[in-house]
Enzyme design. Structure first.
Site, PDB file in Angstrom:
ATOM      1  N   ASP A  23       0.854  -1.196   0.000  1.00  0.00           N
ATOM      2  CA  ASP A  23       0.000   0.000   0.000  1.00  0.00           C
ATOM      3  C   ASP A  23       0.885   1.239   0.000  1.00  0.00           C
ATOM      4  O   ASP A  23       1.695   1.437   0.913  1.00  0.00           O
ATOM      5  CB  ASP A  23      -0.873  -0.056   1.265  1.00  0.00           C
ATOM      6  CG  ASP A  23      -1.909   1.049   1.301  1.00  0.00           C
ATOM      7  OD1 ASP A  23      -1.952   1.874   0.379  1.00  0.00           O
ATOM      8  OD2 ASP A  23      -2.679   1.072   2.279  1.00  0.00           O
ATOM      9  N   ASP A 117      -3.487   2.332  -5.480  1.00  0.00           N
ATOM     10  CA  ASP A 117      -2.251   2.322  -4.692  1.00  0.00           C
ATOM     11  C   ASP A 117      -2.127   1.103  -3.795  1.00  0.00           C
ATOM     12  O   ASP A 117      -1.374   1.120  -2.835  1.00  0.00           O
ATOM     13  CB  ASP A 117      -2.180   3.590  -3.832  1.00  0.00           C
ATOM     14  CG  ASP A 117      -3.276   3.638  -2.785  1.00  0.00           C
ATOM     15  OD1 ASP A 117      -4.367   3.066  -3.034  1.00  0.00           O
ATOM     16  OD2 ASP A 117      -3.047   4.210  -1.710  1.00  0.00           O
ATOM     17  N   GLU A 118      -2.874   0.067  -4.084  1.00  0.00           N
ATOM     18  CA  GLU A 118      -2.925  -1.085  -3.178  1.00  0.00           C
ATOM     19  C   GLU A 118      -3.048  -2.378  -3.943  1.00  0.00           C
ATOM     20  O   GLU A 118      -3.809  -2.455  -4.906  1.00  0.00           O
ATOM     21  CB  GLU A 118      -4.221  -0.991  -2.367  1.00  0.00           C
ATOM     22  CG  GLU A 118      -4.095  -0.589  -0.952  1.00  0.00           C
ATOM     23  CD  GLU A 118      -5.482  -0.587  -0.342  1.00  0.00           C
ATOM     24  OE1 GLU A 118      -5.962  -1.674   0.024  1.00  0.00           O
ATOM     25  OE2 GLU A 118      -6.083   0.486  -0.256  1.00  0.00           O
TER      26      GLU A 118
HETATM   27 MG   LIG Z   1      -2.283   3.978   0.363  1.00  0.00          MG
END
Ligand SMILES: [Mg+2]
Length: 478
Positions: A23, A117-118
Site C-alpha cells: 500500500d 495504490d494497493e
Molecule cells: Mg495507500
C-alpha cells in the site's frame, strides 16, 4: 538439537506467510509532493475545496493536525489553515499506479490490484528464488522506492485479512514534530495472528460497517477479541447467519480467500446457437434476459462484478457483430445486466435472422471486499471485437466480427484513465465523494455538474441545505 527443531518450526511459520498487502503511503498527496518538491515536509491536502468538499488524501504532516481522508474540507481547513489544498490530478495518479503495478509484477504475476495504490500478492510460488517472504517484502519496498520514489508499506502474513492489517501497522505515524517512520515491512507469523488481531477494534475487520458495528456493540463487542469470544450462534442471531459465520471466522484468524489475479478471468459470458434463426426482437430479448440471468448468477458465485456488458450477435450468414456498453459502477445483478444487454439488442436490425446470441460481462472486479473495486490489471480498453468469453463452446469465434467502437473510446484513452481513477476513488472514499464519472475530465461544454471539482464544489459556494456527501466506510487512507 532442540534449537534446530524450533528454528525449523519458525522457518515453517515464516514460509506460511505467502500473502502480502502493498500500500503506497498517502498516495495522491505523495504524488503531489513528488512532482513539486517545494511541498515536502508541508501539510498537503488533496480534495474538494468547497463547503461540501471532502479530503481525498493528505500528507502525514497534515495528519498531525487530525486531518484524515473523508473528513470535510471545511473541517480540515479549520484544523490547519496553512495547509496546501490541491484539487488532484487523476490521470497522473493513474499513470503512477500503472508503474506501481508493473513493479509488483517483477516479483510475481499473482497480483490482485484492489485500488490505484494497493494490491495483494501471492508469493508462494516465488519464494524459493527471491528468499523468505520478509526478504521479499523488503525487496518490494526498495523496488517501489527506487522506481517510483514513493514510500509504501508491506504487510506480510498467512492470510489477506492479516496482511492488510499488517500493512497498516507498517505505516508511519504522524506527530507534531514530523512523521515518525513505521517499520515499512510488518510480518505477522501464524502463531502471532490472534495476539495481533484481538486488540483491534471490530471495525478493522472487512464487512463491519457502521450498522454491523452498532449491532455488535449492543452485544458488548468492541474488539476483535470480544467478537471471537461470542458464540457463533449468538452472532448469527444478531447480524444474520452468513455475516455471523464470516465474522466469527475472521475473528479467529480464519480467512481462506485466495489472491486472485483478475487478468486470469477477463470476462464471464454465456452464448447459444439456435436450432432455427430468430427474426423478432421479442424472441431475441427473451433469450438475452435469460442469458443475463446465467451470467449474473455465475458472477455472483465467483464474487465478481463487471462494468462492460457485451452482446454478441451472429446472423444467418455467419457475420458477427458485438455491441458493448460500459456502465459507471460495476454490476452483477441479472436484472441490471439484462437491462443493458436488452438496450444494446434494441439497436440492432435482426431482420436477416439471428443464428447465435451471447451476453458477457468484462471489466471485472472483485465484490468480496464489500466495495465495487477495480483492477488496473484488467485493462478494458478493448473495442467491439474483444476476445471471446473463455467458457464459450467451440466455434469460429470472432469470425467476420465488426468492430464497434464504444462511445467512451471517442473520448480517448486519457479520459478512460480518469474514469479508472474515479472508480478507484469512489471505492475508497465512498460513492458521493466524486461527481458522476461521465462528467469528470475537465471542461466538457454544457455538462451540468454536481460540483465544480471531483470532491465537491470549490469555494466560494452557497451553503448547501442537503446533507454532507456520503463518506467512506473504509476509514482512513493510509
Ligand atoms: Mg495507500
Amino acid at each position: 538439537v532442540a534449537g534446530s527443531a524450533s528454528s525449523a518450526a519458525a522457518r515453517a511459520g515464516v514460509d506460511a506467510c505467502t500473502v502480502m498487502h502493498v500500500d503506497l503511503d498517502a498516495f495522491f498527496a505523495a504524488v503531489e509532493v513528488l512532482d513539486d518538491p517545494t511541498l515536502a515536509g508541508r501539510p498537503v491536502i488533496v480534495g474538494g475545496t468547497g463547503n461540501r468538499g471532502v479530503v481525498a488524501a493528505c500528507t502525514y504532516e497534515a495528519r498531525a493536525f487530525g486531518i484524515h481522508s473523508a473528513m470535510s474540507s471545511v473541517e480540515a481547513r479549520r484544523r490547519c489553515p496553512h495547509a496546501v489544498f490541491l484539487p488532484g490530478r487523476f490521470s497522473r495518479y493513474a499513470e503512477i499506479s500503472v508503474e506501481f503495478h508493473a513493479v509488483l509484477h517483477d516479483f510475481t504475476p499473482l497480483i490482485e490490484g484492489i485500488a490505484l495504490d494497493e494490491a495483494f500478492l501471492d508469493v508462494s510460488g516465488a519464494r524459493r528464488i527471491l528468499g523468505s517472504p520478509p526478504d521479499m517484502g523488503r525487496a518490494i519496498r526498495d523496488a517501489v522506492r527506487d522506481t517510483l520514489h514513493l514510500n509504501c508499506a508491506v504487510g506480510v502474513a498467512r492470510t489477506k485479512l492479516v496482511a492488510k492489517l499488517a500493512s497498516r501497522a507498517a505505516k508511519p505515524t504522524p506527530s507534531a514534530s514530523g512523521p515518525r517512520p513505521g517499520p515499512e515491512v510488518f510480518v505477522v507469523l501464524p502463531e502471532q495472528e490472534l495476539t495481533f488481531l484481538h486488540p483491534m477494534p471490530v471495525r478493522a475487520l472487512w464487512g463491519v460497517g457502521p450498522a454491523t458495528g452498532k449491532r455488535l456493540s449492543s452485544l458488548g463487542v468492541a474488539t476483535v477479541g470480544d467478537l471471537a469470544a461470542i458464540p457463533v450462534e449468538t452472532l448469527c442471531r444478531v447480524v444474520g447467519v452468513a455475516s455471523g459465520r464470516h465474522l466469527s471466522a475472521l475473528a479467529h484468524g480464519e480467512d481462506d480467500r485466495p489472491v486472485v489475479p483478475l487478468q486470469e478471468v477477463k470476462s464471464v459470458g454465456h452464448e447459444e446457437t439456435f436450432a432455427a434463426d430468430l427474426h423478432d426482437h421479442a424472441g431475441a430479448h427473451t433469450h438475452v434476459v435469460r442469458m443475463s440471468d446465467a451470467v449474473g448468477t455465475r458472477l455472483r458465485e465467483a464474487g465478481l462484478r463487471g462494468r462492460t456488458v457485451t452482446v454478441k450477435i451472429r446472423f444467418g450468414d455467419h457475420s458477427t457483430i458485438t455491441r458493448s456498453h460500459t456502465v459507471a459502477a460495476a454490476i452483477d445483478s441479472p436484472r441490471a445486466i439484462g437491462a443493458v444487454a436488452g438496450q444494446l439488442l434494441d439497436g440492432v436490425d435482426l431482420s436477416t435472422g439471428v443464428r447465435l446470441l451471447g451476453v458477457s460481462l468484462s471489466g471485472l472486479s472483485h465484490s468480496d471486499t464489500d466495495v465495487h473495486q477495480l483492477s488496473l490489471l484488467d485493462d478494458d480498453r478493448v473495442s467491439g471485437d474483444e476476445e471471446p468469453p473463455r467458457d464459450t463452446g467451440p466455434g469460429p469465434e470472432g469470425e467476420g466480427a465488426t468492430e464497434i467502437p464504444r462511445a467512451s473510446d471517442a473520448q480517448g484513452q486519457g479520459w478512460q484513465e480518469v474514469e479508472l481513477a474515479v472508480t478507484a476513488v469512489r471505492t475508497r472514499y465512498g460513492h458521493g465523494s466524486v461527481g458522476p464519472a461521465t462528467l469528470i475530465g475537465g471542461s466538457g461544454p454544457g455538462v451540468k455538474r454536481r460540483g465544480d471539482t471531483q470532491w465537491g464544489p470549490s469555494a466560494p459556494t452557497p451553503s448547501p441545505s442537503e446533507p454532507a456527501d456520503e463518506t467512506s466506510r473504509h476509514g482512513k487512507e493510509t
